[in-house]
Design an enzyme around this catalytic site. Structure first.
Site, PDB file in Angstrom:
ATOM      1  N   HIS A  72       0.833  -1.202   0.000  1.00 44.01           N
ATOM      2  CA  HIS A  72       0.000   0.000   0.000  1.00 44.01           C
ATOM      3  C   HIS A  72       0.870   1.255   0.000  1.00 44.01           C
ATOM      4  O   HIS A  72       1.734   1.403   0.847  1.00 44.01           O
ATOM      5  CB  HIS A  72      -0.927   0.006   1.225  1.00 44.01           C
ATOM      6  CG  HIS A  72      -2.104  -0.906   1.063  1.00 44.01           C
ATOM      7  ND1 HIS A  72      -3.285  -0.721   1.733  1.00 44.01           N
ATOM      8  CD2 HIS A  72      -2.290  -1.994   0.291  1.00 44.01           C
ATOM      9  CE1 HIS A  72      -4.147  -1.667   1.386  1.00 44.01           C
ATOM     10  NE2 HIS A  72      -3.556  -2.454   0.514  1.00 44.01           N
ATOM     11  N   TYR A 201      -9.431   5.462   7.248  1.00 48.42           N
ATOM     12  CA  TYR A 201      -9.581   5.842   8.658  1.00 48.42           C
ATOM     13  C   TYR A 201     -10.612   6.962   8.716  1.00 48.42           C
ATOM     14  O   TYR A 201     -10.417   8.023   8.113  1.00 48.42           O
ATOM     15  CB  TYR A 201      -8.250   6.360   9.218  1.00 48.42           C
ATOM     16  CG  TYR A 201      -7.185   5.296   9.422  1.00 48.42           C
ATOM     17  CD1 TYR A 201      -6.413   4.835   8.358  1.00 48.42           C
ATOM     18  CD2 TYR A 201      -6.936   4.760  10.695  1.00 48.42           C
ATOM     19  CE1 TYR A 201      -5.424   3.871   8.547  1.00 48.42           C
ATOM     20  CE2 TYR A 201      -5.952   3.798  10.893  1.00 48.42           C
ATOM     21  CZ  TYR A 201      -5.198   3.361   9.832  1.00 48.42           C
ATOM     22  OH  TYR A 201      -4.226   2.415  10.025  1.00 48.42           O
ATOM     23  N   PRO A 293      -4.403   0.460  18.632  1.00 48.96           N
ATOM     24  CA  PRO A 293      -4.128  -0.018  17.267  1.00 48.96           C
ATOM     25  C   PRO A 293      -4.216   1.050  16.179  1.00 48.96           C
ATOM     26  O   PRO A 293      -3.872   0.775  15.034  1.00 48.96           O
ATOM     27  CB  PRO A 293      -5.199  -1.100  17.051  1.00 48.96           C
ATOM     28  CG  PRO A 293      -6.264  -0.808  18.040  1.00 48.96           C
ATOM     29  CD  PRO A 293      -5.604  -0.168  19.206  1.00 48.96           C
ATOM     30  N   LYS A 297       0.927  -0.036  15.030  1.00 46.04           N
ATOM     31  CA  LYS A 297       2.318  -0.122  15.459  1.00 46.04           C
ATOM     32  C   LYS A 297       2.650  -1.318  16.363  1.00 46.04           C
ATOM     33  O   LYS A 297       3.823  -1.636  16.564  1.00 46.04           O
ATOM     34  CB  LYS A 297       2.723   1.176  16.203  1.00 46.04           C
ATOM     35  CG  LYS A 297       2.832   2.377  15.306  1.00 46.04           C
ATOM     36  CD  LYS A 297       4.107   2.355  14.487  1.00 46.04           C
ATOM     37  CE  LYS A 297       4.056   3.248  13.279  1.00 46.04           C
ATOM     38  NZ  LYS A 297       3.835   2.567  12.010  1.00 46.04           N
ATOM     39  N   TYR A 385       3.891   6.469   9.964  1.00 49.95           N
ATOM     40  CA  TYR A 385       3.037   5.333   9.591  1.00 49.95           C
ATOM     41  C   TYR A 385       3.840   4.238   8.895  1.00 49.95           C
ATOM     42  O   TYR A 385       3.671   3.045   9.176  1.00 49.95           O
ATOM     43  CB  TYR A 385       1.877   5.814   8.697  1.00 49.95           C
ATOM     44  CG  TYR A 385       0.774   4.794   8.549  1.00 49.95           C
ATOM     45  CD1 TYR A 385      -0.297   4.760   9.433  1.00 49.95           C
ATOM     46  CD2 TYR A 385       0.819   3.834   7.541  1.00 49.95           C
ATOM     47  CE1 TYR A 385      -1.310   3.811   9.312  1.00 49.95           C
ATOM     48  CE2 TYR A 385      -0.179   2.877   7.407  1.00 49.95           C
ATOM     49  CZ  TYR A 385      -1.241   2.873   8.304  1.00 49.95           C
ATOM     50  OH  TYR A 385      -2.227   1.928   8.180  1.00 49.95           O
TER      51      TYR A 385
HETATM   52  P1  RFL Z   1       1.478 -11.628  21.818  1.00 52.07           P
HETATM   53  O1  RFL Z   1       1.060 -11.722  20.392  1.00 52.07           O
HETATM   54  O2  RFL Z   1       0.459 -11.293  22.820  1.00 52.07           O
HETATM   55  O3  RFL Z   1       2.160 -13.017  22.186  1.00 52.07           O
HETATM   56  C1  RFL Z   1       2.493 -13.352  23.511  1.00 52.07           C
HETATM   57  C2  RFL Z   1       2.532 -14.850  23.643  1.00 52.07           C
HETATM   58  O4  RFL Z   1       2.920 -15.195  24.955  1.00 52.07           O
HETATM   59  C3  RFL Z   1       2.061 -16.204  25.456  1.00 52.07           C
HETATM   60  N1  RFL Z   1       2.031 -16.136  26.925  1.00 52.07           N
HETATM   61  C4  RFL Z   1       2.697 -16.971  27.727  1.00 52.07           C
HETATM   62  N2  RFL Z   1       3.498 -18.015  27.474  1.00 52.07           N
HETATM   63  C5  RFL Z   1       4.020 -18.673  28.528  1.00 52.07           C
HETATM   64  N3  RFL Z   1       3.753 -18.336  29.823  1.00 52.07           N
HETATM   65  C6  RFL Z   1       2.954 -17.301  30.134  1.00 52.07           C
HETATM   66  N4  RFL Z   1       2.715 -16.973  31.408  1.00 52.07           N
HETATM   67  C7  RFL Z   1       2.386 -16.560  29.052  1.00 52.07           C
HETATM   68  N5  RFL Z   1       1.560 -15.502  28.985  1.00 52.07           N
HETATM   69  C8  RFL Z   1       1.361 -15.253  27.692  1.00 52.07           C
HETATM   70  C9  RFL Z   1       0.720 -15.937  24.807  1.00 52.07           C
HETATM   71  O5  RFL Z   1      -0.122 -17.080  24.780  1.00 52.07           O
HETATM   72  C10 RFL Z   1       1.158 -15.480  23.416  1.00 52.07           C
HETATM   73  O6  RFL Z   1       1.248 -16.562  22.510  1.00 52.07           O
HETATM   74  O7  RFL Z   1       2.681 -10.562  21.995  1.00 52.07           O
HETATM   75  P2  RFL Z   1       3.873 -10.154  21.024  1.00 52.07           P
HETATM   76  O8  RFL Z   1       4.544 -11.366  20.463  1.00 52.07           O
HETATM   77  O9  RFL Z   1       4.641  -9.142  21.769  1.00 52.07           O
HETATM   78  O10 RFL Z   1       3.177  -9.471  19.748  1.00 52.07           O
HETATM   79  C11 RFL Z   1       2.562  -8.225  19.866  1.00 52.07           C
HETATM   80  C12 RFL Z   1       1.340  -8.142  18.960  1.00 52.07           C
HETATM   81  O11 RFL Z   1       0.582  -9.325  19.076  1.00 52.07           O
HETATM   82  C13 RFL Z   1       0.471  -6.959  19.337  1.00 52.07           C
HETATM   83  O12 RFL Z   1       1.257  -5.790  19.496  1.00 52.07           O
HETATM   84  C14 RFL Z   1      -0.597  -6.604  18.321  1.00 52.07           C
HETATM   85  O13 RFL Z   1      -1.340  -7.701  17.899  1.00 52.07           O
HETATM   86  C15 RFL Z   1      -1.522  -5.590  18.995  1.00 52.07           C
HETATM   87  N6  RFL Z   1      -2.829  -5.591  18.397  1.00 52.07           N
HETATM   88  C16 RFL Z   1      -2.974  -4.956  17.232  1.00 52.07           C
HETATM   89  N7  RFL Z   1      -1.925  -4.287  16.705  1.00 52.07           N
HETATM   90  C17 RFL Z   1      -2.046  -3.661  15.542  1.00 52.07           C
HETATM   91  O14 RFL Z   1      -1.060  -3.074  15.068  1.00 52.07           O
HETATM   92  N8  RFL Z   1      -3.266  -3.702  14.871  1.00 52.07           N
HETATM   93  C18 RFL Z   1      -4.361  -4.370  15.366  1.00 52.07           C
HETATM   94  O15 RFL Z   1      -5.393  -4.399  14.746  1.00 52.07           O
HETATM   95  C19 RFL Z   1      -4.244  -5.018  16.587  1.00 52.07           C
HETATM   96  N9  RFL Z   1      -5.296  -5.697  17.119  1.00 52.07           N
HETATM   97  C20 RFL Z   1      -3.911  -6.284  19.009  1.00 52.07           C
HETATM   98  C21 RFL Z   1      -5.140  -6.332  18.323  1.00 52.07           C
HETATM   99  C22 RFL Z   1      -3.791  -6.903  20.254  1.00 52.07           C
HETATM  100  C23 RFL Z   1      -4.873  -7.539  20.865  1.00 52.07           C
HETATM  101  N10 RFL Z   1      -4.698  -8.109  22.192  1.00 52.07           N
HETATM  102  C24 RFL Z   1      -3.378  -8.199  22.773  1.00 52.07           C
HETATM  103  C25 RFL Z   1      -5.702  -8.419  23.078  1.00 52.07           C
HETATM  104  C26 RFL Z   1      -6.216  -7.007  18.888  1.00 52.07           C
HETATM  105  C27 RFL Z   1      -6.094  -7.626  20.150  1.00 52.07           C
HETATM  106  C28 RFL Z   1      -7.298  -8.361  20.667  1.00 52.07           C
HETATM  107  C1  PHB Z   2      -5.973  -4.324  10.674  1.00 51.98           C
HETATM  108  O1  PHB Z   2      -6.008  -4.588   9.460  1.00 51.98           O
HETATM  109  O2  PHB Z   2      -6.310  -5.159  11.524  1.00 51.98           O
HETATM  110  C2  PHB Z   2      -5.542  -2.977  11.110  1.00 51.98           C
HETATM  111  C3  PHB Z   2      -5.040  -2.084  10.172  1.00 51.98           C
HETATM  112  C4  PHB Z   2      -4.639  -0.825  10.579  1.00 51.98           C
HETATM  113  C5  PHB Z   2      -4.756  -0.460  11.895  1.00 51.98           C
HETATM  114  C6  PHB Z   2      -5.244  -1.340  12.828  1.00 51.98           C
HETATM  115  C7  PHB Z   2      -5.649  -2.610  12.440  1.00 51.98           C
HETATM  116  O3  PHB Z   2      -4.388   0.806  12.267  1.00 51.98           O
END
Ligand code: RFL
Ligand code: PHB
Length: 390
Positions: A72, A201, A293, A297, A385
């Site tokens: 993109h 957005y 989100p 980032k 971004y």
């Molecule tokens: P993760 O992906 O949470 O992975 C952590 C892993 O550790 C495990 N764990 C354990 N393992 C052993 N012992 C324990 N006591 C443990 N406790 C936890 C978990 O099971 C898991 O497998 O962290 P990591 O690797 O730092 O990655 C970060 C990203 O996942 C996160 O920053 C993003 O996904 C945040 N986020 C989003 N970011 C975006 O940029 N766009 C989004 O749309 C977006 N949607 C989200 C999200 C995070 C969410 N969370 C955390 C609830 C939506 C959700 C629902």
């Molecule tokens: C997504 O595709 O899940 C997404 C994209 C951009 C954002 C947050 C989530 O800022």
């Protein structure tokens, strides 16, 4: 059991760190409390910075990303019902982002890890980092009713916001900074073509909305919702109706709706723990920081953290120098705080705040109007971004 680095958590941070350490010749074992399918069932982020893609290239886990990911060049901003395009590629001298789901990144990294024959212990209970204030740290866990121990040189806490690693640090050794926003995001994934080729957005008086995608046939949409809301309150029909009300007329007219294949609500939070190193325990990714989100980032910060950490650990083993690991926290936090600022700013500018007075509402619109009308402001948004340099 013994290894050089025990990685707690098999999310993107832990998996990418494991592959980077592997190619740098550093042994590692991942200990994860859930199973593989559970992890792959989580729908999260979708936008990858070029730096994140380069790291996936480096570990040889990007072939599918380059086939299926969508490049993109820009995003669209809607306010007062009018759409404005931000040409990020032009504003940054050629930088772009790649739309490719976190679920797919995780899948590809798991495959790479399996192909390299590296050990991951899934379904590990009571994972506990121990003795990281000395030079003989270890990690214990319970599996199938038996307690196991892994001796190691270092522990990498990649276990997300609710993980055990940060919680294991004595309270007086850590400072935490937090802002909780008074709303959440309701997300829907559907097997429908995206409403528009680029992400939209939208700021609307009824609340923020985001149109994103996973492929040409799969869309991801979000609506700002109440913090105490529940997915059961949102039939698919109600979701699509509300999305249409918030979009600009052209997008609302083009929106293809269909049954949701996933629906979830996530709260929005900014959070940073300082420092990110405690003796021989490092924190990386969501274990150390959370961003709302809105700036896309979260996943990208997890990638930059493990880049810094893997390079520092390579230096430790190859050059017998602790300079890199000693500087890890400072280096990672400098980039983290910039992404925190950007994510907070995007969130503040685009959401509806229930307690907003009319002055603040006008300021939000003035900010957006300035943004789309000023080359300098457009460049500032764009360079953040697409991702600030490592
Ligand atoms: P993760 O992906 O949470 O992975 C952590 C892993 O550790 C495990 N764990 C354990 N393992 C052993 N012992 C324990 N006591 C443990 N406790 C936890 C978990 O099971 C898991 O497998 O962290 P990591 O690797 O730092 O990655 C970060 C990203 O996942 C996160 O920053 C993003 O996904 C945040 N986020 C989003 N970011 C975006 O940029 N766009 C989004 O749309 C977006 N949607 C989200 C999200 C995070 C969410 N969370 C955390 C609830 C939506 C959700 C629902
Ligand atoms: C997504 O595709 O899940 C997404 C994209 C951009 C954002 C947050 C989530 O800022």
């Amino acid at each position: 059991m013994r290894t050089q680095v025990v990685i707690i958590g098999s999310g993107p941070a832990g998996l990418l760190l494991g592959q980077l350490l592997h190619i740098y010749g550093v042994d590692n074992i991942i200990v994860e409390r859930k199973d593989r399918d559970y992890i792959l069932g989580r729908i999260r982020a979708g936008v990858l910075e070029q730096g994140t893609v380069k790291l996936l290239d480096e570990v040889g886990a990007s072939a599918r990303l380059h086939r299926e990911g969508l490049i993109h060049d820009g995003i669209e901003l809607v306010f007062d019902g009018v759409r404005h395009r931000i040409d990020m590629k032009e504003a940054t001298g050629g930088k772009t982002v790649t739309v490719y789901g976190q679920t797919e990144v995780t899948h590809d990294l798991m495959d790479a890890r399996a192909a390299a024959g590296l050990t991951t212990i899934y379904d590990a209970d009571q994972v506990t980092p121990r003795d990281f204030d000395g030079d003989k740290p270890r990690v214990t866990y319970v599996k199938d009713g038996t307690t196991h121990e892994i001796a190691c040189d270092f522990i990498a806490g990649c276990d997300g916001f609710h993980g055990i690693s940060r919680q294991s640090v004595p309270a007086d050794a850590i400072r935490q900074f937090e802002r909780v926003y008074p709303f959440g995001w309701l997300g829907v994934l559907s097997e429908t073509p995206p409403v528009s080729p680029e992400l939209i957005y939208t700021k609307h008086d009824r609340g923020f909305a985001l149109c994103s995608m996973r492929s040409q046939t799969r869309s991801r949409y979000y609506l700002q919702c109440r913090l105490d809301d529940h997915v059961d309150n949102w039939s698919d029909e109600k979701f699509w109706d509300e999305l249409k009300r918030r979009l600009d007329p052209e997008a609302a007219g083009h929106l293809v709706t269909g049954p949701s294949i996933e629906k979830s609500i996530a709260p929005l939070r900014s959070f940073v723990a300082e420092p990110m190193k405690f003796g021989r325990l490092f924190l990386a990714g969501d274990a150390a920081h959370i961003v709302p989100p809105t700036g896309a980032k979260g996943l990208n910060l997890a990638a930059s953290d493990v880049h810094y950490l893997s390079v520092a650990l390579r230096e430790f083993y190859a050059e017998k120098s602790a300079a890199g690991i000693d500087a890890y926290s400072t280096k990672a936090l400098a980039r983290v705080w910039k992404a925190e600022r950007f994510s907070w700013w995007m969130t503040s500018m685009l959401h509806h705040f229930a307690d907003t007075d009319e002055f603040s509402a006008r300021i939000q619109i003035a900010e957006l109007t300035y943004l789309v009308g000023s080359k300098a402001a457009t460049a500032a948004l764009s360079e953040n971004y697409v991702g600030l340099p490592y």
